[in-house]
Design a protein around this motif. Structure first.
Motif, PDB file in Angstrom:
ATOM      1  N   LEU A   4      -4.305  23.465 -16.841  1.00 52.70           N
ATOM      2  CA  LEU A   4      -4.482  22.854 -15.540  1.00 52.70           C
ATOM      3  C   LEU A   4      -4.727  21.364 -15.681  1.00 52.70           C
ATOM      4  N   ARG A   5      -4.358  20.629 -14.648  1.00 54.73           N
ATOM      5  CA  ARG A   5      -4.532  19.175 -14.694  1.00 54.73           C
ATOM      6  C   ARG A   5      -6.008  18.809 -14.684  1.00 54.73           C
ATOM      7  N   PRO A   6      -6.371  17.681 -15.278  1.00 52.85           N
ATOM      8  CA  PRO A   6      -7.768  17.242 -15.262  1.00 52.85           C
ATOM      9  C   PRO A   6      -8.232  16.969 -13.832  1.00 52.85           C
ATOM     10  N   ILE A   7      -9.485  17.223 -13.584  1.00 52.11           N
ATOM     11  CA  ILE A   7     -10.094  16.981 -12.272  1.00 52.11           C
ATOM     12  C   ILE A   7     -11.223  15.976 -12.443  1.00 52.11           C
ATOM     13  N   THR A   8     -11.349  15.082 -11.478  1.00 52.00           N
ATOM     14  CA  THR A   8     -12.422  14.092 -11.498  1.00 52.00           C
ATOM     15  C   THR A   8     -13.285  14.253 -10.249  1.00 52.00           C
ATOM     16  N   ILE A   9     -14.582  14.382 -10.452  1.00 49.08           N
ATOM     17  CA  ILE A   9     -15.533  14.528  -9.350  1.00 49.08           C
ATOM     18  C   ILE A   9     -16.388  13.274  -9.249  1.00 49.08           C
ATOM     19  N   ALA A  10     -16.422  12.649  -8.081  1.00 51.04           N
ATOM     20  CA  ALA A  10     -17.315  11.521  -7.839  1.00 51.04           C
ATOM     21  C   ALA A  10     -18.688  12.068  -7.476  1.00 51.04           C
ATOM     22  N   VAL A  11     -19.699  11.694  -8.231  1.00 53.12           N
ATOM     23  CA  VAL A  11     -21.051  12.222  -8.043  1.00 53.12           C
ATOM     24  C   VAL A  11     -21.999  11.089  -7.666  1.00 53.12           C
ATOM     25  N   ASP A  12     -22.759  11.313  -6.608  1.00 52.17           N
ATOM     26  CA  ASP A  12     -23.758  10.358  -6.123  1.00 52.17           C
ATOM     27  C   ASP A  12     -25.023  10.491  -6.959  1.00 52.17           C
ATOM     28  N   ALA A  13     -25.302   9.515  -7.797  1.00 47.33           N
ATOM     29  CA  ALA A  13     -26.467   9.572  -8.677  1.00 47.33           C
ATOM     30  C   ALA A  13     -27.784   9.477  -7.923  1.00 47.33           C
ATOM     31  N   LEU A  14     -27.743   8.973  -6.688  1.00 48.84           N
ATOM     32  CA  LEU A  14     -28.966   8.781  -5.915  1.00 48.84           C
ATOM     33  C   LEU A  14     -29.178   9.892  -4.880  1.00 48.84           C
ATOM     34  N   GLY A  15     -28.359  10.944  -4.925  1.00 50.48           N
ATOM     35  CA  GLY A  15     -28.474  12.010  -3.945  1.00 50.48           C
ATOM     36  C   GLY A  15     -29.539  13.028  -4.293  1.00 50.48           C
ATOM     37  N   GLY A  16     -30.520  13.215  -3.397  1.00 52.90           N
ATOM     38  CA  GLY A  16     -31.531  14.232  -3.609  1.00 52.90           C
ATOM     39  C   GLY A  16     -32.941  13.684  -3.657  1.00 52.90           C
ATOM     40  N   ASP A  17     -33.895  14.585  -3.440  1.00 52.22           N
ATOM     41  CA  ASP A  17     -35.303  14.191  -3.412  1.00 52.22           C
ATOM     42  C   ASP A  17     -35.790  13.700  -4.767  1.00 52.22           C
ATOM     43  N   ASN A  18     -35.206  14.226  -5.837  1.00 52.83           N
ATOM     44  CA  ASN A  18     -35.670  13.892  -7.183  1.00 52.83           C
ATOM     45  C   ASN A  18     -34.648  13.077  -7.971  1.00 52.83           C
ATOM     46  N   ALA A  19     -33.777  12.417  -7.244  1.00 53.56           N
ATOM     47  CA  ALA A  19     -32.774  11.557  -7.885  1.00 53.56           C
ATOM     48  C   ALA A  19     -33.437  10.248  -8.334  1.00 53.56           C
ATOM     49  N   PRO A  20     -32.885   9.593  -9.347  1.00 54.58           N
ATOM     50  CA  PRO A  20     -31.641   9.951 -10.054  1.00 54.58           C
ATOM     51  C   PRO A  20     -31.851  10.865 -11.263  1.00 54.58           C
ATOM     52  N   GLU A  21     -33.115  11.100 -11.644  1.00 55.71           N
ATOM     53  CA  GLU A  21     -33.379  11.851 -12.873  1.00 55.71           C
ATOM     54  C   GLU A  21     -32.729  13.229 -12.867  1.00 55.71           C
ATOM     55  N   VAL A  22     -32.920  13.967 -11.753  1.00 56.74           N
ATOM     56  CA  VAL A  22     -32.402  15.334 -11.710  1.00 56.74           C
ATOM     57  C   VAL A  22     -30.876  15.345 -11.647  1.00 56.74           C
ATOM     58  N   VAL A  23     -30.280  14.343 -11.007  1.00 56.70           N
ATOM     59  CA  VAL A  23     -28.821  14.271 -10.941  1.00 56.70           C
ATOM     60  C   VAL A  23     -28.248  14.017 -12.332  1.00 56.70           C
TER      61      VAL A  23
END
Length: 365
Positions: A4-23
């Motif tokens: 299958l072709r490679p997939i790229t996911i854009a991830v928000d490092a600042l999303g969440g109550d415990n971000a960025p560590e938990v992300v």
């Protein structure tokens, strides 16, 4: 998966109550355990994204941003004023084709507003909807909308049902989904005049419509997909998760209340762990925002690293399943013959909910 072709996911490092560590921990866990065909573009402050990208130079691309959208900010205002925020930049990467999907455990309202304005809706879709999968005993049940649209029109509910039906077929492998309208009674004359109008609309236009679904039908398996407005769906999901959390807590307390109880607990430890895993938010990781041109997956604000990893995985799975194409096909014929105006180029984000919603009873804050 190897071909299958490679997939790229854009991830928000600042999303969440415990971000960025938990992300960052979740991204790290995903990359250590996941197929090499899935890569990450991480958006957030340079001091956060650059070190992690250095750990995985072939798997992570760091895109530094300078702004952050908080949970309590007005979504439409925030995305217009903070164009260099981690959410807006990540959506722009998807719109530009550099990423195939966007995942964030940040503000649902901001994610929805940014995704609607930047990524865009599928032609003919009036409003996107957030879908949750309830872990019912007999079989999973799709519930939508669970927080994206507090104010709805009957035509919106028809489109939600069409999208939910397509999702049940793609994600749950249900060949002929039974669709229900959440109401206070099973008879078509039950509920408000608004509910009765929607019932008539679904009965006349929706394949697989099986009538009204009452609250106690959510876990019986009588329906594969249950549709409602975002206001009601959000309350239902929070009620379910709160009840499940309370029951699990009470069971745990009872099983550790005495020496005899603890001995008995050893005998059911495995079964209890299975139930807990079934109801856990970590299992699902994120809820797809249906009706957009590309995949947008929204995680719970209190997600831990495991939930973040599973949310990224769920995003990749949705890309593999070509979910937007399935939604497009599901509404194409109906839109051509319906009275629903094509408002896909003029999104109304003024009433976008800022509530955080997800796919599991434990994933709602």
């Amino acid at each position: 998966m190897q071909n299958l072709r490679p997939i790229t996911i854009a991830v928000d490092a600042l999303g969440g109550d415990n971000a960025p560590e938990v992300v960052c921990a979740g991204v790290r866990a995903f990359l250590q355990d996941a197929n090499s065909q899935v890569n990450i573009i991480l958006t957030g402050p340079a001091e956060v994204v650059n070190p992690l990208a250095a750990e995985f130079p072939k798997r992570i691309e760091a895109v530094a941003t300078t702004e952050f959208i908080a949970m309590d900010e007005h979504p439409a205002t925030a995305i217009k004023q903070k164009k260099d925020s981690s959410i807006v930049v990540a959506c722009r990467l998807v719109e530009q084709g550099r990423a195939d999907a966007f995942f964030s455990a940040g503000s649902t309202g901001a994610c929805m507003a940014a995704a609607t304005l930047i990524i865009g809706r599928i032609k003919g879709i009036a409003r996107p909807a957030i879908v949750a999968v309830l872990p019912a005993p007999k079989k999973p049940v799709v519930l939508l909308d669970v927080g994206a649209n507090a104010d709805v029109k009957p035509d919106y509910l028809l489109q939600f049902a069409q999208m939910g039906r397509a999702y049940a077929m793609a994600a749950l492998n249900v060949a002929q989904p039974r669709i229900g309208l959440l109401n206070v009674g099973s008879e078509k004359t039950k509920g408000s005049m608004f509910a009765q109008e929607i019932h008539t609309l679904l009965a006349e236009n929706l394949e697989g419509f099986a009538g009204n679904a009452e609250g106690d039908d959510l876990f019986t398996g009588a329906f594969d997909c249950i549709v409602t407005d975002g206001f009601t769906g959000n309350i239902v999901l929070k009620t379910i998760e709160g009840t499940a959390s309370s029951l699990l807590s009470q069971i745990k307390t009872a099983l550790t209340s005495s020496l005899v109880a603890k001995m008995g607990a050893l005998l059911v430890k495995g079964k209890f762990a299975t139930v807990k895993e079934t109801l856990s938010a970590d299992k699902y990781g994120g809820a797809p925002l249906l009706g957009l041109k590309n995949i947008v997956m929204i995680g719970h604000g209190s997600s831990n690293a495991k939930a973040i990893a599973n949310g990224i995985r769920a995003s990749a799975d949705a890309v593999r399943a070509e979910l937007p194409a399935l939604i497009t096909q599901a509404v194409a014929d109906k839109t051509a013959n319906s009275k629903t105006p094509d408002t896909s180029k003029t999104p109304d984000t003024s009433k976008t909910s800022s509530a955080n919603t997800t796919t599991s009873p434990q994933e709602q804050s």
